[in-house]
Design a protein around this motif. Structure first.
Motif, PDB file in Angstrom:
ATOM      1  N   SER A   1      63.994  65.375  46.533  1.00 50.74           N
ATOM      2  CA  SER A   1      63.488  66.286  45.525  1.00 50.74           C
ATOM      3  C   SER A   1      64.073  66.030  44.137  1.00 50.74           C
ATOM      4  O   SER A   1      63.727  66.718  43.196  1.00 50.74           O
ATOM      5  N   VAL A   2      64.958  65.032  44.031  1.00 48.58           N
ATOM      6  CA  VAL A   2      65.502  64.693  42.723  1.00 48.58           C
ATOM      7  C   VAL A   2      64.439  63.929  41.942  1.00 48.58           C
ATOM      8  O   VAL A   2      63.884  62.950  42.448  1.00 48.58           O
ATOM      9  N   PRO A   3      64.130  64.365  40.727  1.00 49.35           N
ATOM     10  CA  PRO A   3      63.074  63.703  39.968  1.00 49.35           C
ATOM     11  C   PRO A   3      63.469  62.280  39.575  1.00 49.35           C
ATOM     12  O   PRO A   3      64.642  61.988  39.384  1.00 49.35           O
ATOM     13  N   ALA A   4      62.462  61.420  39.466  1.00 51.96           N
ATOM     14  CA  ALA A   4      62.687  60.057  38.981  1.00 51.96           C
ATOM     15  C   ALA A   4      62.954  60.139  37.478  1.00 51.96           C
ATOM     16  O   ALA A   4      62.141  60.674  36.732  1.00 51.96           O
ATOM     17  N   VAL A   5      64.086  59.617  37.075  1.00 50.57           N
ATOM     18  CA  VAL A   5      64.509  59.678  35.682  1.00 50.57           C
ATOM     19  C   VAL A   5      64.574  58.266  35.113  1.00 50.57           C
ATOM     20  O   VAL A   5      65.099  57.363  35.755  1.00 50.57           O
ATOM     21  N   THR A   6      64.030  58.096  33.918  1.00 50.34           N
ATOM     22  CA  THR A   6      64.186  56.839  33.200  1.00 50.34           C
ATOM     23  C   THR A   6      64.789  57.154  31.840  1.00 50.34           C
ATOM     24  O   THR A   6      64.632  58.264  31.308  1.00 50.34           O
ATOM     25  N   LEU A   7      65.493  56.176  31.285  1.00 48.72           N
ATOM     26  CA  LEU A   7      66.121  56.323  29.977  1.00 48.72           C
ATOM     27  C   LEU A   7      65.433  55.370  29.014  1.00 48.72           C
ATOM     28  O   LEU A   7      65.302  54.180  29.300  1.00 48.72           O
ATOM     29  N   VAL A   8      64.984  55.910  27.879  1.00 49.16           N
ATOM     30  CA  VAL A   8      64.226  55.149  26.894  1.00 49.16           C
ATOM     31  C   VAL A   8      64.943  55.255  25.547  1.00 49.16           C
ATOM     32  O   VAL A   8      65.292  56.346  25.104  1.00 49.16           O
ATOM     33  N   SER A   9      65.116  54.120  24.889  1.00 44.16           N
ATOM     34  CA  SER A   9      65.825  54.075  23.610  1.00 44.16           C
ATOM     35  C   SER A   9      65.226  55.034  22.585  1.00 44.16           C
ATOM     36  O   SER A   9      64.013  55.134  22.454  1.00 44.16           O
ATOM     37  N   ALA A  10      66.123  55.697  21.871  1.00 45.98           N
ATOM     38  CA  ALA A  10      65.710  56.577  20.774  1.00 45.98           C
ATOM     39  C   ALA A  10      65.732  55.768  19.478  1.00 45.98           C
ATOM     40  O   ALA A  10      66.310  54.673  19.419  1.00 45.98           O
ATOM     41  N   THR A  11      65.114  56.322  18.460  1.00 49.94           N
ATOM     42  CA  THR A  11      65.133  55.704  17.133  1.00 49.94           C
ATOM     43  C   THR A  11      65.608  56.741  16.123  1.00 49.94           C
ATOM     44  O   THR A  11      65.664  57.942  16.418  1.00 49.94           O
ATOM     45  N   GLU A  12      65.902  56.284  14.930  1.00 51.07           N
ATOM     46  CA  GLU A  12      66.313  57.197  13.865  1.00 51.07           C
ATOM     47  C   GLU A  12      65.231  58.252  13.614  1.00 51.07           C
ATOM     48  O   GLU A  12      65.529  59.399  13.311  1.00 51.07           O
ATOM     49  N   ALA A  13      63.970  57.881  13.790  1.00 51.10           N
ATOM     50  CA  ALA A  13      62.847  58.804  13.566  1.00 51.10           C
ATOM     51  C   ALA A  13      62.842  59.962  14.562  1.00 51.10           C
ATOM     52  O   ALA A  13      62.171  60.973  14.337  1.00 51.10           O
TER      53      ALA A  13
END
Length: 151
Positions: free
Chosen positions: A5-17
């Protein structure tokens, strides 16, 4: 929580915007804890986040293609700093934060570096970090610091 039941998590780069969205999320996520200790001040929270914000080390926490939060991990000479980990209030309590930590732990372990984090005194995040393997390190007037050694 069962692993299924743990959700699939992905990490995506942030930007200054992404700054405005991130600071709003941080203020929303911190509001209750800061109000509890009498320190909620959106302008000050914004200034503090701006002063330390580095898009290079910040990633969006994605669940089902939605931004559920963000995490920032900054490298230091002898340790990594978990500078921010915020999950939107509507997404809290679902295992997302623990799933993010599992990813960050893998990265820290691969670099054989300890991971340090600070939590506002009286915040629920103190129990969260302790429950997820961090050990007490020190405390100051408003914050408690923890460390997790690499495996």
């Amino acid at each position: 929580m069962p692993a299924s039941s743990v959700p699939a998590v992905t990490l995506v780069s942030a930007t200054e915007a992404d700054f405005e969205e991130l600071v709003a999320l941080r203020i929303d996520a911190m509001r209750e804890s800061l109000e509890r200790v009498g320190r909620f001040d959106p302008a000050r929270a914004r200034e503090r986040f701006r002063a330390g914000f580095s898009a290079e080390y910040t990633r969006h926490v994605m669940v089902n293609q939605q931004r559920a939060g963000f995490v920032a991990v900054k490298p230091g000479a002898d340790q990594l700093l978990l500078d921010h980990l915020y999950i939107r209030p509507g997404h809290q309590g679902q295992g997302i934060g623990a799933a993010v930590l599992a990813k960050i732990f893998e990265e820290a372990d691969a670099r054989a570096m300890p991971l340090r984090v600070g939590a506002l005194r009286d915040s629920d995040s103190n129990r969260f970090y302790q429950r997820n393997g961090f050990q007490f390190l020190s405390e100051e007037e408003w914050d408690i610091y923890y460390i997790r050694q690499p495996l």
